[in-house]
Design a protein around this motif. Structure first.
Motif, PDB file in Angstrom:
ATOM      1  N   THR A 160     -31.197 -14.234 -16.774  1.00 36.96           N
ATOM      2  CA  THR A 160     -32.346 -13.968 -17.643  1.00 36.96           C
ATOM      3  C   THR A 160     -32.391 -15.009 -18.756  1.00 36.96           C
ATOM      4  OG1 THR A 160     -31.182 -12.449 -19.144  1.00 36.96           O
ATOM      5  CG2 THR A 160     -32.134 -11.504 -17.149  1.00 36.96           C
ATOM      6  N   VAL A 193     -37.869  -9.196 -21.490  1.00 32.96           N
ATOM      7  CA  VAL A 193     -36.807  -8.185 -21.397  1.00 32.96           C
ATOM      8  C   VAL A 193     -37.015  -7.032 -22.368  1.00 32.96           C
ATOM      9  CG1 VAL A 193     -35.097  -9.787 -20.477  1.00 32.96           C
ATOM     10  CG2 VAL A 193     -35.285  -9.479 -22.969  1.00 32.96           C
ATOM     11  N   HIS A 238     -38.838  -2.752 -21.286  1.00 34.75           N
ATOM     12  CA  HIS A 238     -37.682  -2.170 -20.595  1.00 34.75           C
ATOM     13  C   HIS A 238     -37.996  -1.587 -19.219  1.00 34.75           C
ATOM     14  CE1 HIS A 238     -36.065  -1.804 -24.948  1.00 34.75           C
ATOM     15  NE2 HIS A 238     -35.879  -3.019 -24.457  1.00 34.75           N
ATOM     16  N   VAL A 293     -37.795  -4.239 -16.400  1.00 36.03           N
ATOM     17  CA  VAL A 293     -36.538  -4.911 -16.062  1.00 36.03           C
ATOM     18  C   VAL A 293     -36.027  -4.510 -14.671  1.00 36.03           C
ATOM     19  CG1 VAL A 293     -34.119  -5.217 -16.707  1.00 36.03           C
ATOM     20  CG2 VAL A 293     -35.903  -5.339 -18.455  1.00 36.03           C
ATOM     21  N   THR A 319     -33.899  -7.219 -28.869  1.00 33.40           N
ATOM     22  CA  THR A 319     -33.695  -8.107 -27.725  1.00 33.40           C
ATOM     23  C   THR A 319     -32.219  -8.281 -27.407  1.00 33.40           C
ATOM     24  OG1 THR A 319     -35.738  -9.304 -28.202  1.00 33.40           O
ATOM     25  CG2 THR A 319     -34.119 -10.425 -26.822  1.00 33.40           C
ATOM     26  N   SER A 342     -32.332  -4.468 -25.306  1.00 33.15           N
ATOM     27  CA  SER A 342     -32.847  -5.067 -24.070  1.00 33.15           C
ATOM     28  C   SER A 342     -31.720  -5.555 -23.176  1.00 33.15           C
ATOM     29  CB  SER A 342     -33.809  -6.205 -24.405  1.00 33.15           C
ATOM     30  OG  SER A 342     -34.924  -5.688 -25.123  1.00 33.15           O
ATOM     31  N   GLN A 353     -30.941  -4.436 -19.277  1.00 38.95           N
ATOM     32  CA  GLN A 353     -30.578  -5.347 -18.182  1.00 38.95           C
ATOM     33  C   GLN A 353     -29.268  -4.935 -17.527  1.00 38.95           C
ATOM     34  OE1 GLN A 353     -31.191  -9.648 -19.514  1.00 38.95           O
ATOM     35  NE2 GLN A 353     -31.767  -8.494 -21.347  1.00 38.95           N
TER      36      GLN A 353
END
Length: 249
Positions: free
Chosen positions: A9, A63, A66, A69, A112, A116, A120
């Protein structure tokens, strides 16, 4: 174990794009996502031209969205025919002194870099648990080692949270076929590092990324990269008096 299908990412520039180039040069298939799709498409064209035997899949992904993802991770897994490593690299470096009227910058960075990243990790581990194998890599920062004051406070806190998550997962999954690596990069020559640190301590991009990829390939549980001077700083920074740390902010 050689991981041949790797998702990264934040891959449109900086460390993410450089890692993609390094893994592609090793013949790995890569799945790349970031907000800027044209930059990803240009990178895909570059990688396929340089390494015709590999597959490069790209998707636009913010990202901070959510729910998107896991959907994007699944799409990239299907296009590559599997995923055996996910590198959670997307992050923000902006910040401001708390209470100075720039709560937006600090909240964006914290969201983030931690929330985030958690989203991920959830998506990656759902895939890995289903297939009973995989390697999760979390890109934290040397800023995680000590709470840093001033405009770096939210950033260091977010990266410390990510490092703690990596440690927790490594302990939980130690006896499973799923590996977890937490990277703590020091200053590496990207746009973010250029604004953050003393130029004398900034490693060239190729050297810094080689150190990151080396630690990833060894599947180290926790790695400060490059080793010098950051392994020493990892030991020293928590011991410094607060008055010294205050000058870092």
């Amino acid at each position: 174990m050689t991981r041949t299908k790797i998702l990264i990412t934040g891959a449109s520039a900086g460390l993410g794009a450089a890692m993609a180039r390094d893994f592609a040069s090793k013949g790995r298939d890569v799945a790349l996502c970031a907000r800027r799709l044209p930059a990803l498409e240009a990178l895909r064209a570059e990688l396929v031209a340089a390494h015709p035997g590999i597959t490069v899949a790209v998707r636009a992904l913010d990202v901070d969205d959510h729910p998107a993802v896991p959907r994007v991770f699944d799409e990239l897994r299907n296009e590559l025919g599997g995923l055996d490593r996910v590198i959670v690299n997307a992050g923000l470096g902006k910040g401001a002194v708390l209470g100075s009227g720039r709560a937006d910058a600090n909240i964006a960075t914290a969201t983030t870099n931690f929330v985030s990243a958690l989203a991920q990790a959830e998506a990656a581990l759902e895939i890995f648990r289903a297939q009973n194998s995989g390697h999760l890599v979390l890109v934290s920062s040397m800023s995680a080692v000590r709470g840093l004051p001033g405009k770096k406070a939210a950033y260091s806190a977010s990266k410390a949270g990510l490092a703690a998550l990596g440690e927790a997962l490594a302990i939980e999954l130690a006896k499973s076929p799923i590996a977890v690596t937490t990277l703590l990069p020091g200053f590496i020559a990207t746009d973010m590092a250029a604004k953050a640190g003393d130029a004398r301590m900034v490693a060239p991009l190729d050297k810094g990324v080689a150190a990151m990829v080396g630690a990833i390939e060894k599947e180290q549980r926790r790695a400060c990269v490059p080793r010098w001077p950051w392994r020493l700083i990892d030991v020293v920074l928590p011991l410094l008096p607060g008055a010294v740390v205050a000058r870092i902010g």
